[in-house]
Design a protein around this motif. Structure first.
Motif, mmCIF file in Angstrom:
data_model
loop_
_atom_site.group_PDB
_atom_site.id
_atom_site.type_symbol
_atom_site.label_atom_id
_atom_site.label_comp_id
_atom_site.label_asym_id
_atom_site.label_seq_id
_atom_site.Cartn_x
_atom_site.Cartn_y
_atom_site.Cartn_z
ATOM 1 N N GLY A 9 0.758 -1.338 0.031
ATOM 2 C CA GLY A 9 0.100 0.113 -0.025
ATOM 3 C C GLY A 9 0.760 1.300 -0.072
ATOM 4 N N THR A 10 -0.066 2.408 0.162
ATOM 5 C CA THR A 10 0.705 3.675 0.508
ATOM 6 C C THR A 10 0.344 4.634 1.733
ATOM 7 N N PRO A 12 -0.275 7.707 4.293
ATOM 8 C CA PRO A 12 -0.535 8.931 3.691
ATOM 9 C C PRO A 12 0.863 9.850 3.810
ATOM 10 N N TRP A 34 3.950 -0.568 8.084
ATOM 11 C CA TRP A 34 3.091 0.458 8.316
ATOM 12 C C TRP A 34 2.845 -0.134 9.576
ATOM 13 N N ALA A 54 -6.097 -5.638 2.272
ATOM 14 C CA ALA A 54 -6.687 -3.980 2.885
ATOM 15 C C ALA A 54 -5.491 -3.605 3.638
ATOM 16 N N ASP A 56 -6.075 -0.297 3.433
ATOM 17 C CA ASP A 56 -6.712 1.247 3.624
ATOM 18 C C ASP A 56 -7.663 0.266 4.599
ATOM 19 N N TYR A 58 -6.209 -0.880 7.731
ATOM 20 C CA TYR A 58 -5.307 0.073 9.457
ATOM 21 C C TYR A 58 -5.161 1.503 8.990
ATOM 22 N N LEU A 59 -5.762 2.008 7.839
ATOM 23 C CA LEU A 59 -6.157 3.926 8.154
ATOM 24 C C LEU A 59 -7.148 4.049 8.986
ATOM 25 N N GLY A 60 -8.122 2.564 8.752
ATOM 26 C CA GLY A 60 -10.067 2.991 9.276
ATOM 27 C C GLY A 60 -10.383 2.385 10.485
ATOM 28 N N ARG A 63 -6.976 0.378 12.702
ATOM 29 C CA ARG A 63 -5.997 1.059 13.071
ATOM 30 C C ARG A 63 -5.690 0.438 14.215
ATOM 31 N N PHE A 276 -14.377 -3.895 5.820
ATOM 32 C CA PHE A 276 -13.482 -4.522 5.257
ATOM 33 C C PHE A 276 -13.368 -6.080 5.848
#
Length: 329
Positions: A9-10, A12, A34, A54, A56, A58-60, A63, A276
């Protein structure tokens, strides 16, 4: 030949998030940069920690799942502390009341560097600038996950600082040994005679209290109370690898040992990974997994009667935790 870390992933800030796979016998683990997070741990192909494929997630809603959190895990009352006679105001990222897991820019929301990878181990490093989140002292931190020949996972965390600071990180993985939607089939045993009662902000109140005749009495195996999110007092000092707890379900046994004086146990009452899916294909709901977190006692920075969490310049820090899963005969 060891496979190179793969893109996952990328972050932030635009940096690439990588994921590495390690193996020993029929045990595999995947660790992403991450948060230095254990996103997958399997015995015989069966997933035993909650995670997602996915990034994303782990950004939501996921976390901290599987992450190393810090520089001070758990909560700091009022987001403030006094160190060396100087007051430090910290990032109050938990409902504006407390500092949780090192603040908004803590270890669990930072992109570490994968610095070493073999078939059975992976090491990640992080430079944390001084003053970030209000914490004094820059930090050089390394975390190494290692699978031994028996498939046990050992996590070693090492650190140094250039100035007196506080340091008490923790591994924040959620375990589910039977793949069921909740923890009803799990039995937990904890090697602790006392625990820390907490207030509405999850800050310890008073001295440790006996677990006897409470829902926290896990001296013999019992199903975790769905609302548990408390520290068990294993010791008043750190440094010696000791047995912390045992978790059993689905014909499997997880044995946890650690050098840390506390064990935070959180039964995942607020888990909701939707939309997710987890490794089993469906989103995780409340009590889908249990976080077993060897660490210092919460709010120890403000409690001189608790085991200390101060790290000084020139003093190396080391924490070791071991997670061994075996089949029950």
């Amino acid at each position: 030949m060891t496979d190179a870390p793969a893109p996952f992933g990328t972050a932030p800030d635009g940096s690439p998030v990588k994921i590495a796979k390690i193996t020993a016998g029929d045990v595999t683990a995947r660790v992403m940069s991450w948060g230095a997070s254990l996103v997958d741990f399997r015995l015989g192909g069966v997933p035993l920690v909650l995670g997602c494929d996915a990034f994303d997630a782990y950004l939501g809603p996921m976390r901290y799942f599987g992450a190393i959190v810090g520089p001070v895990a758990n909560r700091i009352a009022g987001g403030r502390m006094v160190l060396g006679g100087q007051r430090h105001d910290l990032d109050r990222n938990d409902a504006g009341r407390t500092t949780l897991h090192g603040g908004s820019d803590g270890f669990g929301t930072s992109n570490w560097r994968i610095v070493d990878l073999t078939d059975s181990s992976v090491a990640l490093a992080l430079h944390r600038p001084g003053g970030l989140g209000g914490f004094p002292g820059s930090l050089e931190v390394e975390a190494r996950y290692t699978l031994d020949e028996g498939g046990a996972l050992t996590l070693d965390i090492a650190a140094t600082t250039d100035r007196e600071t506080v340091f008490a990180p923790a591994f924040h993985g959620y375990w589910s040994l039977d793949g069921q939607p909740d923890l009803g089939g799990h039995r937990l045993t904890v090697a602790a005679e006392t625990y820390l009662p907490v207030d509405s902000a999850k800050i310890p109140e008073g001295a440790p209290q006996p677990v006897a005749r409470t829902v926290f009495d896990h001296r013999t195996p019992r199903t975790p109370d769905p609302g548990i999110d408390h520290n068990f007092c294993l010791s008043t000092e750190r440094g010696t690898l000791r047995h912390a707890c045992t978790l059993e379900a689905g014909g499997l046994r997880l044995e946890v040992s650690s050098t840390e004086p506390g064990l935070q146990v959180y039964a995942g009452a607020k888990i909701d990974s939707a939309p997710f899916p987890g490794h089993g294909g469906a989103p995780h709901g409340p009590n889908a997994g249990i976080a077993i977190e060897p660490q210092g006692w919460p709010d120890a920075v403000n409690r001189p009667d608790f085991p200390p969490v101060v790290l000084r310049r020139g003093e190396p820090y080391r924490q070791t935790s071991r997670f061994a899963v075996t089949r029950i005969d």
